[in-house]
Design an enzyme around this catalytic site. Sequence first.
Site, PDB file in Angstrom:
ATOM      1  CG  ASN A 148      -2.141  -1.019   0.862  1.00  0.00           C
ATOM      2  OD1 ASN A 148      -2.330  -1.427  -0.294  1.00  0.00           O
ATOM      3  ND2 ASN A 148      -2.864  -1.423   1.890  1.00  0.00           N
ATOM      4  NE  ARG A 187     -10.860   2.220  -2.902  1.00  0.00           N
ATOM      5  CZ  ARG A 187     -11.994   2.879  -3.037  1.00  0.00           C
ATOM      6  NH1 ARG A 187     -12.794   2.631  -4.032  1.00  0.00           N
ATOM      7  NH2 ARG A 187     -12.328   3.790  -2.160  1.00  0.00           N
ATOM      8  CB  CYS A 230     -10.632  -6.340  -2.343  1.00  0.00           C
ATOM      9  SG  CYS A 230      -9.073  -7.191  -2.510  1.00  0.00           S
ATOM     10  NE  ARG A 265     -12.326  -0.463  -1.289  1.00  0.00           N
ATOM     11  CZ  ARG A 265     -11.163  -1.127  -1.417  1.00  0.00           C
ATOM     12  NH1 ARG A 265     -11.124  -2.249  -2.082  1.00  0.00           N
ATOM     13  NH2 ARG A 265     -10.055  -0.652  -0.892  1.00  0.00           N
ATOM     14  N   PRO A 266     -16.750   4.455  -1.417  1.00  0.00           N
ATOM     15  CG  PRO A 266     -17.818   5.706   0.241  1.00  0.00           C
ATOM     16  CD  PRO A 266     -17.409   4.316  -0.111  1.00  0.00           C
ATOM     17  CB  ILE A 267     -13.551   8.222  -4.275  1.00  0.00           C
ATOM     18  CG1 ILE A 267     -14.467   8.419  -5.486  1.00  0.00           C
ATOM     19  CG2 ILE A 267     -12.889   6.860  -4.330  1.00  0.00           C
ATOM     20  CD1 ILE A 267     -13.674   8.637  -6.763  1.00  0.00           C
ATOM     21  CG  ASP A 268     -17.453  10.807   0.249  1.00  0.00           C
ATOM     22  OD1 ASP A 268     -17.126   9.596   0.204  1.00  0.00           O
ATOM     23  OD2 ASP A 268     -17.643  11.408   1.315  1.00  0.00           O
ATOM     24  CB  ILE A 280     -12.454  -0.261   7.977  1.00  0.00           C
ATOM     25  CG1 ILE A 280     -11.617  -0.049   9.243  1.00  0.00           C
ATOM     26  CG2 ILE A 280     -11.967   0.616   6.812  1.00  0.00           C
ATOM     27  CD1 ILE A 280     -11.494   1.351   9.744  1.00  0.00           C
TER      28      ILE A 280
HETATM   29  N1  EPU Z   1     -14.403   6.324   2.750  1.00  0.00           N
HETATM   30  C1  EPU Z   1     -15.430   7.178   2.415  1.00  0.00           C
HETATM   31  N2  EPU Z   1     -15.160   8.147   1.504  1.00  0.00           N
HETATM   32  C2  EPU Z   1     -13.955   8.295   0.910  1.00  0.00           C
HETATM   33  C3  EPU Z   1     -12.909   7.413   1.249  1.00  0.00           C
HETATM   34  C4  EPU Z   1     -13.172   6.427   2.174  1.00  0.00           C
HETATM   35  O1  EPU Z   1     -16.536   7.076   2.929  1.00  0.00           O
HETATM   36  O2  EPU Z   1     -13.803   9.210   0.092  1.00  0.00           O
HETATM   37  C5  EPU Z   1     -14.647   5.285   3.761  1.00  0.00           C
HETATM   38  C6  EPU Z   1     -14.499   3.874   3.194  1.00  0.00           C
HETATM   39  O3  EPU Z   1     -15.710   3.435   2.617  1.00  0.00           O
HETATM   40  C7  EPU Z   1     -14.085   3.090   4.421  1.00  0.00           C
HETATM   41  C8  EPU Z   1     -13.261   4.091   5.234  1.00  0.00           C
HETATM   42  O4  EPU Z   1     -13.611   5.377   4.735  1.00  0.00           O
HETATM   43  O5  EPU Z   1     -15.243   2.763   5.165  1.00  0.00           O
HETATM   44  C9  EPU Z   1     -11.759   3.926   5.132  1.00  0.00           C
HETATM   45  O6  EPU Z   1     -11.368   3.849   3.768  1.00  0.00           O
HETATM   46  P1  EPU Z   1      -9.921   4.296   3.268  1.00  0.00           P
HETATM   47  O7  EPU Z   1     -10.117   5.419   2.325  1.00  0.00           O
HETATM   48  O8  EPU Z   1      -9.023   4.484   4.434  1.00  0.00           O
HETATM   49  O9  EPU Z   1      -9.473   3.020   2.446  1.00  0.00           O
HETATM   50  P2  EPU Z   1      -8.653   2.999   1.110  1.00  0.00           P
HETATM   51  O10 EPU Z   1      -7.677   4.099   1.095  1.00  0.00           O
HETATM   52  O11 EPU Z   1      -9.548   2.854  -0.061  1.00  0.00           O
HETATM   53  C10 EPU Z   1      -6.685   1.591   2.044  1.00  0.00           C
HETATM   54  C11 EPU Z   1      -6.021   0.291   1.691  1.00  0.00           C
HETATM   55  C12 EPU Z   1      -6.950  -0.858   2.084  1.00  0.00           C
HETATM   56  C13 EPU Z   1      -7.241  -0.773   3.583  1.00  0.00           C
HETATM   57  C14 EPU Z   1      -7.838   0.599   3.926  1.00  0.00           C
HETATM   58  C15 EPU Z   1      -8.050   0.808   5.413  1.00  0.00           C
HETATM   59  C16 EPU Z   1      -4.742   0.918  -0.240  1.00  0.00           C
HETATM   60  C17 EPU Z   1      -4.538   0.821  -1.692  1.00  0.00           C
HETATM   61  N3  EPU Z   1      -5.788   0.258   0.258  1.00  0.00           N
HETATM   62  O12 EPU Z   1      -7.886   1.632   1.275  1.00  0.00           O
HETATM   63  O13 EPU Z   1      -6.190  -2.025   1.831  1.00  0.00           O
HETATM   64  O14 EPU Z   1      -8.171  -1.774   3.947  1.00  0.00           O
HETATM   65  O15 EPU Z   1      -6.937   1.641   3.442  1.00  0.00           O
HETATM   66  O16 EPU Z   1      -6.851   0.668   6.102  1.00  0.00           O
HETATM   67  O17 EPU Z   1      -3.955   1.543   0.473  1.00  0.00           O
HETATM   68  C18 EPU Z   1      -5.814  -4.239   1.287  1.00  0.00           C
HETATM   69  O18 EPU Z   1      -4.604  -3.950   1.206  1.00  0.00           O
HETATM   70  O19 EPU Z   1      -6.237  -5.424   1.271  1.00  0.00           O
HETATM   71  C19 EPU Z   1      -6.792  -3.170   1.399  1.00  0.00           C
HETATM   72  C20 EPU Z   1      -8.078  -3.335   1.140  1.00  0.00           C
END
Ligand code: EPU
Length: 419
Positions: free
Chosen positions: A23, A93, A117, A122-125, A328
């Site tokens: 990551n 992702r 996955c 998995r929103p990106i707001d 999460i």
């Molecule tokens: N979320 C929102 N809005 C956003 C971004 C996130 O509502 O704009 C929510 C998500 O839906 C979730 C929470 O915030 O409920 C945390 O999401 P986060 O953004 O931290 O996750 P991510 O950046 O998409 C990374 C890792 C994941 C890991 C999570 C949490 C990477 C590429 N992926 O995802 O890793 O589970 O942080 O630690 O860095 C994995 O490696 O298997 C994996 C899924």
Amino acid sequence: MDKLVISGPTRLKGEVTISGAKNAAVAILPATLLIEGVCRIENLPNISDVKMYCKILETLGAKITWLSEHEIEIDSSNISCTQASIDLTSKFRASYYLLGSLLGRCGQAEVGLPGGCNLGARPIDQHIKAFEALGAKVEVAQGKITAKVKRLIGTSIYMDIVSVGATINAILAAVLADGTTTIDNAAKEPHIVDVANFLNTMGADIRGAGTDVIKINGVKKLHGNTSYSVVPDQIEAGTFMLAAVASKGDITIKNCIPEHLDCITAKIVEIGGTVEDYGDSIRVYMNKRPTKATVKTLPYPGYPTDLQPQMGVVLSMANGTSMIHESIWESRFQYTAELNKMGAKITAQGKSAVFEGVSELTGAPIYATDLRAGAALIIAGIVAHGDTQLYNIDHIDRGYENIEEKFRKLGANIQRVVE
Ligand code: EPU
């Protein structure tokens, strides 16, 4: 499609060396687009997500030279394209980091809506909120995200949710912006610190990474001609720690940072295991059945969601009834149905699961439902009595380097069968 065939049970014993963090790598690779020059990255994990990222960077004009299996040189002097292939970017992702990098470097970006996955919504707001705060116009339509800006202007960004991806994306976009950007309620994971360290090594001015307030003073340019080594993978290390516990084994985990693993260490000690800290390696051993526990996943420094399924395997065989609350991701208990095929007694509902500990698991044909679930199911196969066939292992190859080889060196009877 490949499968893994595992015969157990085996008590894992020996040494394993941890690779660079997936990551961190999938954020540092797109961050190289911000550098008008050449940089060298060492300790890259040899996994399919890294290869996919390199392919995408090349389509944008970056020149990549592999110096060894784990080391590359990237020349981003000429970025000729800001539209990333929708086909490639929608497959995983971390492609969303191209938005922050391309916006920062070129003022425009087009990227497919991120895949990866299936862990529920998995929103990106929060990513979009950060780009808009910096002055960009962002549009989501036809399966892609487009962002455009004349000049990014530093500002204050308050994250409504602690998000790893949105924090890193806001940093990427702010590094070359005019003025200072402050990110409040930032995520604190080790890979966020690693991305900030990488960018600072290349000339950025980022302070406070690893705390919940990050300040970025925009700089005019990032210089290259520097090398950077990716941090060891906290989640891979934690996976082997839990494999030691589940198999009642004794594993020394080399090339890791023990303080990144504090909350896993604490949980392992709580359920009866022993963890010895040797500075850049740790030894984990266990010689009895684990005791029951309650686990709640949280942002760092809390218990990581990416080690939840591996802990699920341990607790499925604990003495007594355990509970895991996943705070999460919406849908990270799909692996429990596979474990139940092996004799576990798990009831999962929504974001919680109850683990009624059984004394042993038995081998079965099972499916990796996502990356971390796949790693957990390998552990289950190793500790189970009899043969396990694990399918859908392309999920695992996305994020773990040579996983079956590493487990084989620890004594596991595990073979990859190419079908
Ligand atoms: N979320 C929102 N809005 C956003 C971004 C996130 O509502 O704009 C929510 C998500 O839906 C979730 C929470 O915030 O409920 C945390 O999401 P986060 O953004 O931290 O996750 P991510 O950046 O998409 C990374 C890792 C994941 C890991 C999570 C949490 C990477 C590429 N992926 O995802 O890793 O589970 O942080 O630690 O860095 C994995 O490696 O298997 C994996 C899924």
